[in-house]
Design an enzyme around this catalytic site. Structure first.
Site, PDB file in Angstrom:
ATOM      1  N   LYS A  86       0.770  -1.464  -0.096  1.00  0.00           N
ATOM      2  CA  LYS A  86      -0.013   0.054  -0.010  1.00  0.00           C
ATOM      3  C   LYS A  86       0.982   1.361  -0.061  1.00  0.00           C
ATOM      4  O   LYS A  86       1.901   1.382   0.625  1.00  0.00           O
ATOM      5  CB  LYS A  86      -0.804  -0.016   1.342  1.00  0.00           C
ATOM      6  CG  LYS A  86      -1.943   0.944   1.147  1.00  0.00           C
ATOM      7  CD  LYS A  86      -2.750   0.643   2.564  1.00  0.00           C
ATOM      8  CE  LYS A  86      -4.032   1.486   2.523  1.00  0.00           C
ATOM      9  NZ  LYS A  86      -4.833   1.099   3.810  1.00  0.00           N
ATOM     10  N   SER A 162      -9.504   0.755   3.015  1.00  0.00           N
ATOM     11  CA  SER A 162      -8.535   1.390   2.116  1.00  0.00           C
ATOM     12  C   SER A 162      -7.572   0.898   1.491  1.00  0.00           C
ATOM     13  O   SER A 162      -7.006   1.493   0.570  1.00  0.00           O
ATOM     14  CB  SER A 162      -8.017   2.696   2.961  1.00  0.00           C
ATOM     15  OG  SER A 162      -7.464   2.245   4.092  1.00  0.00           O
ATOM     16  N   SER A 186      -9.645  -1.990   7.105  1.00  0.00           N
ATOM     17  CA  SER A 186      -8.977  -1.756   5.656  1.00  0.00           C
ATOM     18  C   SER A 186      -8.336  -2.757   5.366  1.00  0.00           C
ATOM     19  O   SER A 186      -7.728  -2.670   4.043  1.00  0.00           O
ATOM     20  CB  SER A 186      -8.196  -0.458   5.687  1.00  0.00           C
ATOM     21  OG  SER A 186      -9.048   0.737   5.756  1.00  0.00           O
TER      22      SER A 186
END
Length: 478
Positions: A86, A162, A186
């Site tokens: 990420k 996310s 997330s």
């Protein structure tokens, strides 16, 4: 399809075994991953940056060690395994974007975060950084700066967030493992919607320094994978204390991989009812029922106060997230995504007494969970209330209620995040067979364990995988 291309779609442990045995080079694996990303990411939009030169240089150095018969290289747990992270993880030479426009102007990271260093030390090869919701504040990865990440199972649908890029890249076969973060769900939300495995460890288990924070008292980092052994193998490589993160606990490394073969043996498992079933749609309920059946039937229990714990998580996230971004909210408000900006502004205006009360609720809820874990070892609950919504959806239908789509995808994960319990998200397939008029999409279950018992959650997930109830095949891309 050559051997490296075929291996890329296999589990990480199979790639590692092939590289160790000399059947395929680490360089070939890096090239296969980069080539698949080039072919598929125009559709999926999982990546924001590639680190091709780094991956190839690392692979070539590893191949030289293996050809020379270096015993340390042959003992590595993840030799030649491509991975991605990420884009809130520090990657040397890249600006740490955290999904934002504002961070693009910041200096590049001077070094890798500790979790990247640990994966590199295990022999894995970083191929790039992955899309996410701005500042990790969202559940859909519909990022207006980078564009939405599309779900590999159905590119008209969201990948979750996310850590949407992290879930999508693994589901699409671009990499076999990835890293994400989980503040309110997330990791578990993208794992559920993309149909892969994800692990949110206990709060304080893995260091978070070297990553862009969102809510210091709720942030967790963890891995995604397409098999439970890969998840355990990766998690074991990530473990270890780091004093640079004040929230990281000085616990010894506790390997989980050796325990997987025990499955559910000796574990007391129950199903979470009440709030967790009331807020589950038909697919989520069917997934839990299928898991309960595979585990021999489970009694239902309730975890009192889950709704209040979710409200507490919202308030704490609002307040702590806003405090972090106040300077930019004052000087660069127009450079935020509108939804993120408005939530942060709301958080900046919260009365301190509300936040203080939220922390009291959090403590109270943790005590209720501790009482429950005296009676059981593992709890099963849905991970998301529905399957992946269509990109751009403003609302979801949940048992006849119309709820706002973006925040409601975390209905079932936020109460658990609030108290830092370890959770493995495991994808369940075939619920459309029980619900023939619903779309053929995966949906996840949360396998929740007591603090520091990641091994219990992973053992149950592996038992479900071996029973054929949970799996994460590579998506068939157009």
């Amino acid at each position: 399809m050559n051997e490296a291309d075929a291996l890329l779609l296999q589990p990480a442990h199979a790639i590692a075994a092939a590289v160790r045995a000399g059947r395929v080079s680490a360089e070939a694996m890096a090239e296969a991953s980069l080539a698949r990303i080039a072919r598929s990411d125009g559709l999926i939009n999982a990546f924001t940056d590639l680190t091709a030169a780094r991956a190839l240089a690392g692979a070539q150095a590893l191949d030289r060690r293996l050809r020379a018969g270096d015993p340390a290289a042959r003992a590595l747990p993840l030799p030649g395994v491509p991975y991605a992270v990420k884009n809130l993880f520090d990657i040397e030479g890249l600006s740490t974007l955290a999904g934002s426009k504002i961070e693009r102007g910041r200096p590049p990271a001077s070094g890798d975060g500790p979790l990247l260093r640990r994966l590199d030390a295990a022999g894995a090869l970083l191929v790039g950084a992955l899309n996410m919701d701005e500042y990790a504040y969202g559940f859909t990865t519909e990022n207006s700066h980078e564009g939405p990440t599309r779900n590999p199972r159905d590119p008209t649908r969201v990948a979750g967030g996310s850590s949407g890029g992290s879930g999508a890249a693994v589901a699409a076969g671009q990499v076999p493992i990835s890293l994400g973060s989980d503040t309110n769900g997330s990791i578990r939300v993208p794992a559920s919607l993309c149909g892969v495995f994800g692990l949110k460890p206990t709060f304080g288990r893995l260091p978070r320094n070297g990553s862009y924070p969102f809510v210091a008292s709720l942030d967790h980092l963890g891995p995604f994978a397409r098999s439970v052994p890969d998840l355990a193998l990766t998690y074991d490589a990530l473990q270890g204390f780091d004093a640079a993160d004040p929230g990281c606990q000085p616990r010894a490394i506790e390997p989980t991989m050796p325990a997987l073969a025990r499955g559910r043996e000796g574990l007391r498992i129950a199903r979470l009812d009440g709030y967790f079933l009331d807020n589950a749609g038909p697919e989520a309920r069917a997934a839990v029922a299928r898991v309960a059946e595979a585990l021999g039937g489970l009694n239902g229990v309730e975890l009192a106060g889950a709704e209040r714990a979710r409200a507490a998580a919202f308030l704490i996230s609002n307040a702590q997230g806003a405090a972090l971004h106040l300077p930019d909210l004052r000087s660069r408000a127009r450079d935020f995504e509108p939804l993120s900006r408005d939530r942060f502004l709301a958080g900046a205006l919260l009365p301190a007494a509300w936040v203080q009360q939220a922390q009291r609720v959090r403590r109270w809820f943790a005590l209720r969970a501790a009482e429950l874990f005296r009676e059981v070892d593992v709890l099963i609950a849905p991970a998301t209330p529905v399957v992946a919504p269509v990109i751009g959806s403003e609302w979801i239908d949940l048992n006849g209620r119309q709820l706002p789509a973006r925040p409601s995808l975390g209905l079932l994960t936020q109460p658990i995040s609030c108290i830092g319990l370890p959770v493995c998200a495991a994808p369940v397939w075939g619920v459309h067979e029980r619900l023939p008029h619903r779309p053929r999409l995966p949906i996840g279950v949360q396998i929740i364990a007591a603090p520091w018992r990641e091994d219990h959650a992973l053992r149950v997930a592996h038992a479900l995988e071996q029973a054929g109830v949970s799996s994460a095949p590579v998506a068939e891309l157009a």
